[in-house]
Write a protein that holds these residues in place. Structure first.
Motif, PDB file in Angstrom:
ATOM      1  N   ASN A  65       8.270  -1.344   9.261  1.00 43.38           N
ATOM      2  CA  ASN A  65       9.685  -1.389   9.652  1.00 43.38           C
ATOM      3  C   ASN A  65      10.646  -0.783   8.632  1.00 43.38           C
ATOM      4  N   ALA A  66      10.210   0.210   7.902  1.00 45.74           N
ATOM      5  CA  ALA A  66      11.090   0.894   6.945  1.00 45.74           C
ATOM      6  C   ALA A  66      12.000   1.870   7.682  1.00 45.74           C
ATOM      7  N   THR A  67      13.274   1.845   7.332  1.00 46.25           N
ATOM      8  CA  THR A  67      14.249   2.767   7.905  1.00 46.25           C
ATOM      9  C   THR A  67      15.195   3.239   6.801  1.00 46.25           C
ATOM     10  N   GLY A  68      15.975   4.251   7.119  1.00 42.22           N
ATOM     11  CA  GLY A  68      17.033   4.726   6.223  1.00 42.22           C
ATOM     12  C   GLY A  68      16.549   5.068   4.833  1.00 42.22           C
ATOM     13  N   PRO A  69      17.335   4.687   3.808  1.00 44.61           N
ATOM     14  CA  PRO A  69      16.997   5.034   2.424  1.00 44.61           C
ATOM     15  C   PRO A  69      15.655   4.461   1.971  1.00 44.61           C
ATOM     16  N   VAL A  70      15.287   3.297   2.474  1.00 45.49           N
ATOM     17  CA  VAL A  70      13.996   2.706   2.093  1.00 45.49           C
ATOM     18  C   VAL A  70      12.856   3.574   2.616  1.00 45.49           C
ATOM     19  N   ALA A  71      12.951   4.031   3.851  1.00 50.36           N
ATOM     20  CA  ALA A  71      11.931   4.922   4.409  1.00 50.36           C
ATOM     21  C   ALA A  71      11.870   6.224   3.619  1.00 50.36           C
ATOM     22  N   THR A  72      13.019   6.704   3.178  1.00 49.31           N
ATOM     23  CA  THR A  72      13.054   7.941   2.388  1.00 49.31           C
ATOM     24  C   THR A  72      12.316   7.759   1.069  1.00 49.31           C
ATOM     25  N   VAL A  73      12.555   6.660   0.373  1.00 47.83           N
ATOM     26  CA  VAL A  73      11.865   6.392  -0.898  1.00 47.83           C
ATOM     27  C   VAL A  73      10.360   6.295  -0.667  1.00 47.83           C
ATOM     28  N   LEU A  74       9.964   5.588   0.363  1.00 48.48           N
ATOM     29  CA  LEU A  74       8.535   5.459   0.654  1.00 48.48           C
ATOM     30  C   LEU A  74       7.913   6.818   0.969  1.00 48.48           C
ATOM     31  N   ARG A  75       8.634   7.649   1.705  1.00 51.93           N
ATOM     32  CA  ARG A  75       8.122   8.984   2.037  1.00 51.93           C
ATOM     33  C   ARG A  75       8.031   9.854   0.792  1.00 51.93           C
ATOM     34  N   LEU A  76       9.064   9.840  -0.053  1.00 48.27           N
ATOM     35  CA  LEU A  76       9.079  10.674  -1.256  1.00 48.27           C
ATOM     36  C   LEU A  76       7.988  10.290  -2.251  1.00 48.27           C
ATOM     37  N   THR A  77       7.628   9.019  -2.282  1.00 43.65           N
ATOM     38  CA  THR A  77       6.602   8.555  -3.215  1.00 43.65           C
ATOM     39  C   THR A  77       5.196   8.607  -2.618  1.00 43.65           C
ATOM     40  N   GLY A  78       5.097   8.889  -1.329  1.00 40.20           N
ATOM     41  CA  GLY A  78       3.804   8.919  -0.663  1.00 40.20           C
ATOM     42  C   GLY A  78       3.321   7.552  -0.202  1.00 40.20           C
ATOM     43  N   LEU A  79       4.110   6.515  -0.456  1.00 44.40           N
ATOM     44  CA  LEU A  79       3.705   5.175  -0.053  1.00 44.40           C
ATOM     45  C   LEU A  79       3.749   4.977   1.458  1.00 44.40           C
ATOM     46  N   ASP A  80       4.556   5.773   2.138  1.00 42.03           N
ATOM     47  CA  ASP A  80       4.592   5.649   3.599  1.00 42.03           C
ATOM     48  C   ASP A  80       3.209   5.890   4.193  1.00 42.03           C
ATOM     49  N   ALA A  81       2.505   6.883   3.689  1.00 41.56           N
ATOM     50  CA  ALA A  81       1.158   7.183   4.181  1.00 41.56           C
ATOM     51  C   ALA A  81       0.128   6.208   3.620  1.00 41.56           C
ATOM     52  N   LEU A  82       0.231   5.899   2.351  1.00 38.20           N
ATOM     53  CA  LEU A  82      -0.737   5.010   1.701  1.00 38.20           C
ATOM     54  C   LEU A  82      -0.708   3.606   2.280  1.00 38.20           C
ATOM     55  N   LEU A  83       0.491   3.099   2.578  1.00 40.90           N
ATOM     56  CA  LEU A  83       0.634   1.712   3.010  1.00 40.90           C
ATOM     57  C   LEU A  83       0.931   1.569   4.500  1.00 40.90           C
ATOM     58  N   ARG A  84       0.734   2.630   5.262  1.00 44.25           N
ATOM     59  CA  ARG A  84       0.996   2.600   6.708  1.00 44.25           C
ATOM     60  C   ARG A  84      -0.020   1.695   7.408  1.00 44.25           C
ATOM     61  N   ALA A  85       0.478   0.850   8.273  1.00 38.73           N
ATOM     62  CA  ALA A  85      -0.391  -0.028   9.056  1.00 38.73           C
ATOM     63  C   ALA A  85      -1.043   0.780  10.174  1.00 38.73           C
ATOM     64  N   PRO A  86      -2.256   0.427  10.538  1.00 38.79           N
ATOM     65  CA  PRO A  86      -2.872   1.082  11.696  1.00 38.79           C
ATOM     66  C   PRO A  86      -2.005   0.868  12.935  1.00 38.79           C
ATOM     67  N   ALA A  87      -1.986   1.824  13.834  1.00 39.26           N
ATOM     68  CA  ALA A  87      -1.145   1.748  15.020  1.00 39.26           C
ATOM     69  C   ALA A  87      -1.384   0.473  15.820  1.00 39.26           C
ATOM     70  N   THR A  88      -2.611   0.019  15.868  1.00 46.78           N
ATOM     71  CA  THR A  88      -2.906  -1.199  16.629  1.00 46.78           C
ATOM     72  C   THR A  88      -2.292  -2.423  15.992  1.00 46.78           C
ATOM     73  N   GLU A  89      -2.030  -2.400  14.708  1.00 45.53           N
ATOM     74  CA  GLU A  89      -1.454  -3.546  14.002  1.00 45.53           C
ATOM     75  C   GLU A  89       0.065  -3.506  13.968  1.00 45.53           C
ATOM     76  N   ARG A  90       0.661  -2.328  14.041  1.00 46.98           N
ATOM     77  CA  ARG A  90       2.124  -2.205  13.928  1.00 46.98           C
ATOM     78  C   ARG A  90       2.848  -2.956  15.035  1.00 46.98           C
ATOM     79  N   ARG A  91       2.249  -3.027  16.198  1.00 48.41           N
ATOM     80  CA  ARG A  91       2.901  -3.704  17.316  1.00 48.41           C
ATOM     81  C   ARG A  91       2.975  -5.208  17.116  1.00 48.41           C
ATOM     82  N   HIS A  92       2.128  -5.751  16.274  1.00 50.69           N
ATOM     83  CA  HIS A  92       2.030  -7.211  16.133  1.00 50.69           C
ATOM     84  C   HIS A  92       2.883  -7.748  15.000  1.00 50.69           C
ATOM     85  N   VAL A  93       3.595  -6.917  14.312  1.00 53.19           N
ATOM     86  CA  VAL A  93       4.398  -7.374  13.185  1.00 53.19           C
ATOM     87  C   VAL A  93       5.854  -7.408  13.564  1.00 53.19           C
TER      88      VAL A  93
END
Length: 109
Positions: free
Chosen positions: A81-109
């Motif tokens: 559920n990262a959006t805005g500036p937080v999503a940008t920081v995660l994307r710039l650091t590569g954490l968005d990909a490293l810590l991304r939940a599997p698609a099947t799990e994202r719906r349950h959070v």
């Protein structure tokens, strides 16, 4: 300055950490402690950052420390559920990909 809050919701086999406010230097120790406690309690940890307004390098560091702790226990830590500036920081650091939940799990959070 927004205050930092963290709460956890435990379910069988997983813990969701719900963060709000600013994940910065003033929140570093508490953030790290909450994340490591969650990793100790469950094999899968979801970190919900929908209500986080600011994430700096100390917040990023806490996520990385918790990720390594989870992996050391054969577990996983996911940021959701990262959006805005937080999503940008995660994307710039590569954490968005490293810590991304599997698609099947994202719906349950």
């Amino acid at each position: 300055m927004a205050s930092f809050e963290a709460r956890t919701v435990a379910e069988p086999g997983r813990v969701t950490v719900i963060l709000s406010g600013d994940c910065d230097l003033t929140a570093r120790d508490r953030l790290t402690a909450v994340l490591l406690d969650a990793v100790d309690r469950a094999g899968t940890v979801f970190v919900d950052v929908a209500a986080v307004g600011f994430l700096d390098s100390t917040g990023v560091h806490a996520l990385v420390v918790a990720h390594h702790a989870a992996r050391g226990r054969a577990g996983r830590l996911h940021v959701v559920n990262a959006t805005g500036p937080v999503a940008t920081v995660l994307r710039l650091t590569g954490l968005d990909a490293l810590l991304r939940a599997p698609a099947t799990e994202r719906r349950h959070v």
